[in-house]
Each structure stands twice: as C-alpha cells, then as structure tokens.
Design an enzyme around this catalytic site. Structure first.
Site, PDB file in Angstrom:
ATOM      1  N   TYR A  62     -20.267   6.823   7.562  1.00  0.00           N
ATOM      2  CA  TYR A  62     -21.277   5.915   6.749  1.00  0.00           C
ATOM      3  C   TYR A  62     -21.997   5.767   6.300  1.00  0.00           C
ATOM      4  O   TYR A  62     -22.383   5.486   7.644  1.00  0.00           O
ATOM      5  CB  TYR A  62     -19.626   4.762   6.339  1.00  0.00           C
ATOM      6  CG  TYR A  62     -18.499   5.435   5.137  1.00  0.00           C
ATOM      7  CD1 TYR A  62     -18.058   6.506   4.910  1.00  0.00           C
ATOM      8  CD2 TYR A  62     -17.860   4.398   5.519  1.00  0.00           C
ATOM      9  CE1 TYR A  62     -17.555   6.673   4.379  1.00  0.00           C
ATOM     10  CE2 TYR A  62     -16.341   4.218   5.472  1.00  0.00           C
ATOM     11  CZ  TYR A  62     -15.752   5.411   4.413  1.00  0.00           C
ATOM     12  OH  TYR A  62     -14.535   5.754   4.317  1.00  0.00           O
ATOM     13  N   GLY A  92     -14.121   3.746  -9.534  1.00  0.00           N
ATOM     14  CA  GLY A  92     -14.927   3.529 -10.782  1.00  0.00           C
ATOM     15  C   GLY A  92     -14.453   3.533 -12.118  1.00  0.00           C
ATOM     16  O   GLY A  92     -15.045   3.088 -13.327  1.00  0.00           O
ATOM     17  N   LEU A 140     -11.749   3.302 -13.936  1.00  0.00           N
ATOM     18  CA  LEU A 140     -10.918   2.472 -13.994  1.00  0.00           C
ATOM     19  C   LEU A 140     -11.357   0.971 -14.554  1.00  0.00           C
ATOM     20  O   LEU A 140     -11.156   0.192 -15.434  1.00  0.00           O
ATOM     21  CB  LEU A 140      -9.238   2.453 -13.768  1.00  0.00           C
ATOM     22  CG  LEU A 140      -8.415   3.506 -13.142  1.00  0.00           C
ATOM     23  CD1 LEU A 140      -7.321   3.112 -12.109  1.00  0.00           C
ATOM     24  CD2 LEU A 140      -7.655   4.251 -14.426  1.00  0.00           C
TER      25      LEU A 140
END
Length: 358
Positions: free
Chosen positions: A54, A243, A245
């Site tokens: 990440y 994102g 939803l």
C-alpha cells in the site's frame, strides 16, 4: 460513541469497524491520514489494516507509505501499543511489482521473513497483531474473477512451508496471529490442516475474502460453511463496494473528480473491472438498495455497513475513508440495526440481481 468490540482471538478484541489505510500516501497526505486516525481512535476504533504494497494504485515511489504513516502516527501520539490491533499483509506472487522482492516471486519462507521485518520497521513496532497473506501463492480466481481455469496453474510454495515460516515469526514474538486474504475455501482448509500439530496460535483466525457487501455476497456460497465449522472470522472488506453504495457515482456527472474510480481511471484495473457501472446491472441493484434506505429513512452508507455487521461470521468491516465526513458516515452506520422487513427487501433485490460485483 464507542464502536463495539469482537473477540477475534481469546486475548485479542478488535473493534467491529477496522480502518483500512490503502489511501495513505496516495490520496491522503500524512497530516490528512493523522486526522483520520485521530478521529477513528477517539471514536473507539482500535483496529487498523495495512499491507506492505500500500497505497493503491501501487507504484515504487509510494510503496510502504501506508505502513509508514500508521507507524508515525502511533509514535507521534504516544499511544500504548497494547491499545491497538495492527494488521498488515505480505504480498503474494506478482510479476508486476518488481520493486518488491523482484515481483514478488513467491510467498516462501525468505519472502515472509523479509516482508515481515520491513513492515515492522515501517510500523515502528516490535510485533504485528494479525499478519495476513495478501493473496495465495498459487493461482486462484480473484480480484473480480469467479471461474477457476486449471490451465493457469503454476508451481507454488506449499501450505506447510508458508505456515512454518509464520509459526517461526510467532515463536519469535514478531506476530501474534495469522490471517488470510483473497483466499478460497480449499486454501483455508489446507492451511487449517497444515496447522495441526503446530502451536495453537499458528491456526488461521480470520479471512478477508475478496469483498463482502450488498453487491457481493459470494462469501456465503462456500467459504461461510468453512468459517462456521472451523470458527474462523470474516474481516469484510469493501463494505461500500468501492464507494458505489454511498451513491456518489450514480449522479448524472458520474461523481466527484477526486472519487477513487474517477481519480485513478485507467490505473486501477481491479476496481474498474469489479465495480463496473457501465453494465447497467450494478447501477440498477444499487438504486434499488438506495430506495430501501430512503423508504425506511436510513442513510445508504448506514444500510450498507449495518448489513455487513449483522452477519454472524463478520468480526469487523474493513473500510476506507479519505475525508472526515466519510469516516463519520461509517461510524454512524455502526449504530443502525436493520429490521426483518428491511432484510426481507434487501434479499428480494439480491435474488433479482445476485452479486453483480464479484
């Protein structure tokens, strides 16, 4: 508001919301990341998830920043280490991320040891509470793929070698518990069988399985049975379906320019293939869920979060946020309980549009 806790292991209680950090170092600066971490911790979140690769989208210039920011925050705030549960991950094999151990080439004992030591340095911690294999060493359909293709098999590191390397790290005090991510029912059971005869803590305690949300309930097809009988918890990631939803991508203009699927368009193949609104089906299903939320006066984010947290096998929902108000919306969802009537209507939509985001 205090976020409820769940006993992921007898001596490890995690908050039922887990703040994922894959935006730290790309979408979020260090100061912005600190603001999110401060609010999360003050609200009762003690569980934070990261990975050596990440932030995402991944690149050589930013790799490791998410762990670094998390470690810097812990040090700067002088938070007692035992008040936090830190989870991170070792990469599976990939020919694309050549800046991480030449690929990485495999999840063998050498790669596990090197990845773990580097994560500990970035996190500025003596140990990691939950160390996870980010994706399997072998070929499996994942990241939006759903069908197994036997012709794509390749030689892989044995489950036993991986688990022995992880057990060695447990015995040395570098990790407390083992988790899996993007794994299959077959893989989970093989790891559990390999753990027989090893130390008690070498047994897998959790899985992050592709995604679990209103638009993707594939977990319930096979993995749920394994987790139920073997007492393994689900860490449900992408509870808001990247994102979708939240409703932000369904506006006429396609949503804010800084929303993830817009900001990284063309650079984020996994997200774009899995959360594809151009097929029409995903959008139809999402709009029906929004209608349910509106009918019962529930925020769409609260509907999505509450749905995930009601699952009996879910220990915690792993979510991301780039702004404080987004974090607050997720926190609010933790207080919502869905009625049988709402669940019945959710299931009607699921029957009509099953798992449009695999």
């Amino acid at each position: 508001m205090t976020v409820p806790l769940f006993n992921l292991a007898p001596d490890m209680a995690v908050s039922r919301l887990c703040l994922g950090t894959m935006t730290f170092g790309e979408q979020n600066s260090m100061s912005q990341s600190f603001q999110l971490l401060d609010k999360a911790f003050q609200s009762g979140i003690n569980f934070f998830d990261s990975a050596e690769m990440y932030p995402v989208p991944q690149c050589a210039e930013t790799q490791g920043k998410s762990e670094e920011y998390l470690g810097n925050w812990i040090r700067s705030r002088n938070i007692p280490r035992d008040r936090l549960v830190l989870a991170t991950k070792v990469c599976g094999p990939s020919g694309k991320m050549t800046w991480i151990r030449n690929g990485p080439e495999s999840v063998d004992s050498r790669n596990i040891a090197e990845a773990l030591d580097n994560s500990l340095l970035r996190l500025q911690s003596d140990y990691i509470d939950l160390y996870q294999v980010h994706w399997p060493d072998r070929y499996v359909p994942m990241f939006g793929e759903t069908e197994f293709d036997s012709h794509r098999n390749f030689p892989y590191i044995s489950f036993e070698e991986q688990l022995i390397a992880l057990e060695k790290a447990i015995c040395s005090g570098k990790i407390r518990y083992i988790g899996l991510s993007n794994e299959t029912p077959y893989g989970l059971m093989k790891f559990l069988h390999a753990a027989e005869g090893l130390s008690r803590n070498s047994r897998v305690v959790s899985v992050q399985v592709n995604a679990y949300n209103l638009l993707c309930r594939n977990f319930d097809s096979g993995m749920a049975e394994c987790c139920h009988h073997e007492r393994v918890s689900l860490l449900a990631y992408s509870p808001l379906a990247m994102g979708i939803l939240s409703g932000k991508y369904l506006s006429l203009d396609g949503g804010p320019s800084d929303a993830r699927l817009n900001l990284f368009k063309g650079r984020y193949a996994e997200g774009e293939s899995r959360y594809n609104l151009s097929d029409g089906i995903t959008g139809k299903a999402a709009k029906l869920y929004f209608s349910i939320a509106k009918k019962y006066d529930v925020h769409p984010v609260s509907l999505a979060i509450a749905f995930v947290l009601r699952h009996p096998l879910v220990a915690s929902a792993v979510f991301g946020a780039t702004k404080l108000w987004q974090l607050q919306e997720v926190l609010d969802g933790c207080r919502v309980e869905l009625t049988p009537e709402i669940i019945a209507e959710i299931n009607e939509v699921h029957s009509a549009f099953p798992n449009p985001c695999p």
